[in-house]
Design an enzyme around this catalytic site. Structure first.
Site, PDB file in Angstrom:
ATOM      1  N   CYS B 408       0.703  -1.222  -0.099  1.00  0.00           N
ATOM      2  CA  CYS B 408      -0.018  -0.060  -0.051  1.00  0.00           C
ATOM      3  C   CYS B 408       0.868   1.370  -0.002  1.00  0.00           C
ATOM      4  O   CYS B 408       0.389   2.288  -0.570  1.00  0.00           O
ATOM      5  CB  CYS B 408      -0.929  -0.163   1.344  1.00  0.00           C
ATOM      6  SG  CYS B 408      -0.251  -0.225   2.683  1.00  0.00           S
ATOM      7  N   HIS B 450      -2.117   0.444   7.119  1.00  0.00           N
ATOM      8  CA  HIS B 450      -2.787   0.664   5.844  1.00  0.00           C
ATOM      9  C   HIS B 450      -2.333   2.131   5.389  1.00  0.00           C
ATOM     10  O   HIS B 450      -2.470   2.898   6.203  1.00  0.00           O
ATOM     11  CB  HIS B 450      -4.186   0.593   5.633  1.00  0.00           C
ATOM     12  CG  HIS B 450      -4.605   0.602   3.812  1.00  0.00           C
ATOM     13  ND1 HIS B 450      -3.842  -0.158   3.080  1.00  0.00           N
ATOM     14  CD2 HIS B 450      -5.462   1.338   3.283  1.00  0.00           C
ATOM     15  CE1 HIS B 450      -4.387  -0.019   1.740  1.00  0.00           C
ATOM     16  NE2 HIS B 450      -5.493   1.024   2.105  1.00  0.00           N
ATOM     17  N   ASP B 466      -8.470   5.522  -2.646  1.00  0.00           N
ATOM     18  CA  ASP B 466      -7.577   4.464  -2.233  1.00  0.00           C
ATOM     19  C   ASP B 466      -7.106   3.469  -3.403  1.00  0.00           C
ATOM     20  O   ASP B 466      -7.598   2.658  -4.099  1.00  0.00           O
ATOM     21  CB  ASP B 466      -8.177   3.451  -1.234  1.00  0.00           C
ATOM     22  CG  ASP B 466      -7.250   2.427  -0.402  1.00  0.00           C
ATOM     23  OD1 ASP B 466      -6.173   2.285  -1.081  1.00  0.00           O
ATOM     24  OD2 ASP B 466      -7.500   1.851   0.304  1.00  0.00           O
TER      25      ASP B 466
END
Lengths: 328, 647
Positions: B408, B450, B466
């Site tokens: 991520c 995250h 995202d």
């Protein structure tokens, strides 16, 4: 300072005696058992406070939990300590006489009627202490020593019974005043002069006495007979112990006479000497009598006679035989 | 047996318990101290074994002083969590060799209780509590052993009996302890604070992000926080827990700008509000990791200009916060130009290939540039993995065009970089995403850490984008384990081993309760609970009634139970008949003496009543036969004893 405290102390003793009446037995009922934090318990409290400080300062929930657990355990132990004494019965047991300067011994019987093991009960007269456990529904005997300083009757002093079982945080205690006394014989003179000469018994008016002159036959051995009169040959034949009996009109008997002592001796020194002589005469297996002003013990021999003589010496000059000695 | 001497087995037991209490501290203590303590324990154990004499004072004093000086040199203090604990350990070691009699042993026992507390300074988990609870039991057994007669040597029954009894004390104390725990007034804040008392750094989100910082955490199954929702909870894909916001980029590392101001709270659309409470594990950072977006600021927190809920101090201990939030919100409609300008800054001359691609989006309107970026990422066929290669210089170019493997932080970093090149203000947001449902509450682990992005659009404010979702939607919808291949994850985080997983969740449930009701029972919680009982203040009569009344009741119950157990043992029926028989002679002054058995008393009776001696002897024989002979003749005994009439 002491003089100021003395009336208080006296008042305290009287108060205690009212609460714990003198007698032969004492049951530790609820209003007779006292309990307070012990010295170890005080340290324990300080430790709890310190732990609590840590708990607050570092905001530690588990440290709070620890403090509360320990405090709760201490609280519960209070009841266990109290219960350890509660309902116990104390009884005055036998006593053992002694000579002044020695230790008199008093027996205390503990009786536990409960289904509960009582642990680490400590009985004490002042500094002299003994400890014991008493099983459920059982009893225990304890001999407690007490230093005897003065001849005469020695009354059992205030008995203190205490326990700090299980955790030592609390101490429960109670008192008992027992109708228990023992004789303290005069201290035997350490290096007494030789025994006076035995006379031949004239002027005593006793025609026939058991003496050591003529062998008159055998009779069964009795307690109090001198071992040197045992008929060992007869004993070897059959299993019974026999004592030789003598008849004599003039058995030499030894008189330990107050009036024939050195006049310069003080009363106590004179009693000391007589005490030493009694022991010596007994040890030599002689027949001896004791003559004191106002009291005469005819010549005889054996432990009972010895004790009677020593008792007469112990109580010399005290017709009422009041409480003397270290009783407090 | 001398009362003041310590029994040999008890001495060994004391050594063992103290060693057990010091054991959890050992990794925290300097090596030289551990070695010295080991030596002192062995020395003392050997002296106990040979029943030798303790070393003299002139030897002990220098040892003690040397230990103290050593601790001071090591920590520059003798107080607090570090120096204080080391000093306590050193003192226990020195005191060991001075312990001859019971009195010294008592001091060691009390020091043992202190050692229990010091362990809680570092670890308040349930496991530690159980371990130390057992230790308290053992210390108490020792304490009891020293207030009982006799020792333990060769008598394990005694030791076991004392252990059992200290367990009884423990159980009897529990209700009182619980009451004190609930009602004892708690104080806010420390009494004193030492600079050394800060906790150690723990795993968690850092205030900077560089390649690897998130993928490393993904293998860590430690719990970050636990959340209980009141009522329904939002969809898994909405669970973004906001942590650090990274604005500054130096070509390798993203860092968070300071958080000077406060932002206005987002407006709540009716029906979209979620209420929940979060129990945060200490992470040594100020973020409270609220669900995007909080609609209120709990006491002791503020809403930063980065829309984070932050605490004025770093979280150095477990903390419970009640929050309400909404998942439908708008923020930053009127963002300050300075902040937006900062969200466009980039170091010059890096990542030429990505820069070239992003510059091609500039002619598009801003919202379209975001879509173009997402499409571009989709087209690159990037791979979501826990083990991305190291990219080094021009990391974004090499990730997007060459390696194509990333986690991520790579996705978010590259995305923000390209949008900034394209002229859209953008930033990386760190935090946690998702969580594991465990029947009524959610466990969020470090592995759920995250990073996502936010872009600012005119008329819309900050919008959450995202990029990971574009590549691996399963990560957001179902969690990490479904998004990466199984062998990349630690055993316990995988989806497939269900039994172990279930046991683990059950255990976590217990831990959650523990945290909530024991470790997390703070002054706030106490006030809350007391309010439910109708107690408004600790000075009120109601409180005193609850506290004192409850305590009194419990104490009375314990006392009553103990006294009830004091009842005399059941007297044998034969004995009762015999006692009644003997009592008849009391009026003649014939009373059995304490030391007198039935046979002795009977002899005395026979002497007193020569004409009825045979009868008395028969009564005794009947009694003895019933009591000590074959059983079953109680009725015969009763007849025998009652048949005779005495006067």
């Amino acid at each position: 300072m002491m003089s100021l405290l003395a009336p208080l102390r006296q008042y305290w003793n009287q108060w205690l005696q009212r609460r714990h009446p003198r007698g032969g037995s004492q049951r530790l009922s609820q209003h007779r058992v006292y309990i307070f934090l012990s010295r170890g318990g005080a340290v324990f409290c300080v430790m709890l406070l310190a732990l609590l400080g840590g708990a607050i300062n570092y905001d530690l929930a588990l440290a709070y939990l620890l403090v509360f657990l320990l405090a709760a355990m201490a609280l519960v132990s209070l009841f266990h300590t109290f219960r350890n004494l509660l309902g116990l019965t104390l009884l005055a047991g036998r006593t053992q006489p002694c000579f002044a300067g020695e230790t008199a011994r008093f027996e205390i019987v503990l009786q536990n009627d409960n289904a509960l093991l009582r642990q680490n009960l400590r009985l004490r007269y002042g500094e002299m202490a003994e400890a014991t456990d008493v099983a459920a529904g059982d009893g225990a005997r304890i001999w407690l020593g007490l230093p005897a300083t003065v001849r005469g009757w020695l009354q059992a002093p205030r008995l203190r019974i205490e326990t700090d079982w299980p955790l030592g945080i609390f101490r429960a205690w109670s008192y008992a005043y027992f109708d228990q006394r023992t004789l303290v014989y005069p201290r035997p003179e350490p290096d007494p002069p030789a025994l006076p000469q035995a006379d031949l018994g004239e002027g005593e008016g006793e025609a026939t006495r058991r003496g050591q002159d003529d062998f008159a036959g055998l009779r069964p051995f009795q307690r109090g007979d001198s071992p040197r009169h045992i008929a060992w040959k007869a004993a070897a034949r059959d299993d019974s112990l026999m004592a030789k009996e003598f008849h004599g009109t003039a058995a030499p008997s030894l008189w330990l006479d107050w009036d024939q002592l050195d006049r310069r001796l003080s009363t106590e020194a004179a009693l000391s000497r007589l005490s030493a002589w009694v022991l010596q005469a007994e040890a030599e297996g002689q027949l001896y009598g004791l003559r004191l002003p106002g009291r005469t013990l005819p010549p005889a021999q054996g432990p009972d006679h010895r004790d009677a003589c020593l008792a007469a010496l112990a109580l010399f000059g005290e017709p009422g035989s009041g409480n003397r000695g270290a009783a407090s | 047996m001398s009362i003041e001497r310590l029994d040999r087995d008890q001495q060994f037991a004391l050594l063992a318990v103290l060693a057990g209490l010091l054991a959890p501290h050992l990794p925290r203590l300097p090596l030289w101290l551990v070695a010295t303590l080991g030596l002192l324990f062995v020395w003392r154990g050997w002296l106990t074994r040979i029943q030798g004499r303790m070393p003299p004072k002139w030897l002990l004093l220098p040892i003690t002083f040397a230990l103290m000086i050593g601790v001071f040199i090591e920590y520059r203090t003798l107080l607090g969590r570090t120096g204080g604990v080391a000093l306590l350990a050193a003192l226990v070691g020195a005191k060991l060799l001075e312990t001859r009699a019971r009195r010294d042993a008592l001091i060691l026992i009390y020091l043992g209780y202190f050692l229990v507390l010091t362990n809680f300074l570092f670890d308040q988990t349930m496991t530690m509590a159980i371990y130390l609870g057992l230790m308290v039991l053992l210390i108490t057994t020792l304490l009891m052993g020293w207030h009982s007669l006799g020792g333990w040597t060769g008598r394990w029954q005694t030791a076991l009996g004392q252990l059992r009894f200290s367990g009884v004390l423990f159980l009897q104390a529990l209700p009182v302890m619980a009451l004190l725990f609930v009602f004892f007034p708690r104080l806010d804040g420390p009494l004193w604070r030492l600079p050394q008392d800060r906790g150690q750094t723990r795993a968690g989100l850092a205030d900077s992000m560089s390649p690897g910082s998130f993928s490393d955490m993904s293998r860590d199954d430690e719990v970050a926080f636990r959340v209980s929702f009141e009522g329904g909870r939002p969809d898994q894909s909405q669970l973004y827990w906001r942590g650090p916001v990274f604005e500054d980029y130096d070509g390798l590392t993203w860092t968070q700008a300071p958080m000077p101001g406060n932002a206005p709270l987002p407006k709540v659309e009716p029906g979209s509000e979620v209420r929940y409470s979060v129990m945060l594990e200490p992470h040594q950072r100020p973020w409270l990791l609220a669900l995007d977006m909080p609609t209120m600021t709990p006491t002791g927190s503020r809403f930063s200009s980065h829309y984070q809920l932050v605490s004025p101090r770093n979280l150095d201990k477990r903390r419970r916060v009640e929050i309400s939030a909404t998942t439908r919100f708008r923020i930053g409609l009127e963002e300050s130009p300075a902040l937006l300008e900062r969200a466009l800054l980039l170091p010059a001359g890096i990542n030429p290939r990505a820069t070239a691609v992003a510059q091609s989006w500039r002619p598009l309107p801003p919202a379209e540039r975001v879509n173009a970026a997402l499409r571009f990422f989709g087209a690159q066929r990037l791979q979501y993995t826990l083990q991305p290669p190291l990219y080094g210089q021009n990391a974004i170019d090499r990730f997007v065009f060459d390696g194509k493997q990333g986690f991520c932080e790579h996705f978010a970093g590259a995305f923000v970089f390209m949008l900034r090149v394209a002229g859209v203000p953008a930033r990386v947001v760190g935090g946690y995403q998702g969580g594991e449902d465990n029947g009524g509450y959610l466990i969020v682990r470090q592995a759920d850490a995250h990073a996502w992005t936010e872009v600012w659009l005119e008329g819309e404010g900050w919008r959450r984008v995202d990029p990971t979702f574009e590549v691996a939607p399963a990560r957001i919808q179902e969690g990490l384990a479904s998004a990466v291949s199984a062998d990349e994850l630690p055993y316990l985080l995988r989806l497939d081993n269900n039994l172990i997983k279930r046991a683990r969740l059950l255990l976590d449930s217990a831990v959650n309760t523990w945290n909530l009701w024991v470790v997390g029972y703070t002054p706030d919680r106490q006030r809350e609970l007391l309010r439910k009982l109708g107690i408004d203040s600790l000075a009120s009569g109601t409180f005193v009634a609850w506290f004192v009344g409850g305590l009194g009741l419990l104490v009375a119950l314990v006392a009553g139970w103990l006294l009830w157990r004091m009842r005399p043992p059941r007297v044998d029926p034969a004995r009762r008949l015999w006692d009644a028989y003997c009592a008849r002679f009391a009026r003649d002054g014939l009373i059995p003496q304490p030391a007198e058995g039935p046979a002795d008393f009977s002899r005395r009776l026979q002497a007193a009543y020569p004409d009825r001696a045979a009868e008395v002897a028969a009564a005794l024989a009947a009694y003895l036969a019933t009591r000590y002979g074959e059983r079953g003749s109680i009725t015969a005994l009763a007849q025998q004893l009652h048949s005779t009439k005495w006067r």
